[in-house]
Design a protein around this motif. Structure first.
Motif, mmCIF file in Angstrom:
data_model
loop_
_atom_site.group_PDB
_atom_site.id
_atom_site.type_symbol
_atom_site.label_atom_id
_atom_site.label_comp_id
_atom_site.label_asym_id
_atom_site.label_seq_id
_atom_site.Cartn_x
_atom_site.Cartn_y
_atom_site.Cartn_z
ATOM 1 N N GLY A 84 -21.304 19.923 -15.320
ATOM 2 C CA GLY A 84 -22.591 20.115 -15.969
ATOM 3 C C GLY A 84 -23.680 19.237 -15.410
ATOM 4 O O GLY A 84 -23.468 18.463 -14.478
ATOM 5 N N SER B 166 -26.334 15.982 -19.479
ATOM 6 C CA SER B 166 -25.252 16.249 -20.435
ATOM 7 C C SER B 166 -24.210 15.134 -20.479
ATOM 8 O O SER B 166 -23.225 15.247 -21.218
ATOM 9 N N ASN C 276 -28.362 9.896 -17.404
ATOM 10 C CA ASN C 276 -29.017 11.139 -17.835
ATOM 11 C C ASN C 276 -30.274 11.451 -17.030
ATOM 12 O O ASN C 276 -30.732 12.593 -17.018
ATOM 13 N N GLU D 210 -22.388 12.289 -21.797
ATOM 14 C CA GLU D 210 -22.281 11.737 -23.149
ATOM 15 C C GLU D 210 -20.832 11.341 -23.395
ATOM 16 O O GLU D 210 -19.955 11.678 -22.593
#
Length: 173
Positions: free
Chosen positions: A152, A156, A98, A158
């Motif tokens: 993305g 994002s 991230n 995840e």
């Protein structure tokens, strides 16, 4: 580069390590690991992915794996030795991903099990071809890697966001 283009994450488990009388963090590669790492590097080159960034655990076996594998790539990416990758859980690895700068398109993470395999399974909401079946059959042995794509920004990343598009392990698959 735009976030509309798919990004790639390659999760690469270190090559086979030896078990000398040293701390776990300082374990070197075994002879088999020193042979498998360049082979994995050639297979990484065969993917055609041009890596912008390599995130490598600080453990001796991951550093040695990457040193042997990266010489097989046509382009040497910026390498960051990241302490948080050593003994990291999938959630801890997601936190590292991230933080990747948005100008990075393709990243390779060189780490350890069970974190690398767990992260692959958690991120892969979908799979192409037989990559998932091959990974399920083989597990995630030393020198194996998985290739995932996602759309993305890095923040994002995840569970379920990626597509497993390739998987390779020495000795088949």
């Amino acid at each position: 580069m735009s976030v509309a283009e798919p990004r790639r994450i390659v999760l690469f488990r270190h090559a086979k390590a030896d078990w000398p009388q040293v701390s776990d963090h300082e374990r070197p590669l075994a002879e088999r690991g020193r042979k498998d790492a360049p082979v994995a590097g050639r297979k990484l080159a065969d993917t055609g992915i041009s890596f912008d960034l390599a995130l490598c655990s600080t453990a001796a076996r991951t550093r040695e794996t990457w040193k042997l594998a990266v010489h097989e790539l046509p382009h040497r990416p910026k390498t960051v030795y990241e302490e948080r990758v050593y003994e990291a859980s999938p959630g801890e690895l997601i936190a590292v991903l991230n933080e990747i700068p948005e100008d990075v398109q393709n990243v390779i993470l060189i780490g350890h099990n069970p974190g690398v395999q767990g992260l692959t399974e958690i991120l892969a909401g979908q799979s192409e071809g037989d990559a998932h079946q091959r990974m399920s059959r083989r597990g995630f042995p030393t020198s194996a890697f998985a290739v995932l794509t996602f759309q993305g920004p890095w923040k994002s990343v995840e569970p379920g966001v990626g597509t497993l598009i390739d998987y390779w392990a020495p000795g088949g698959a």
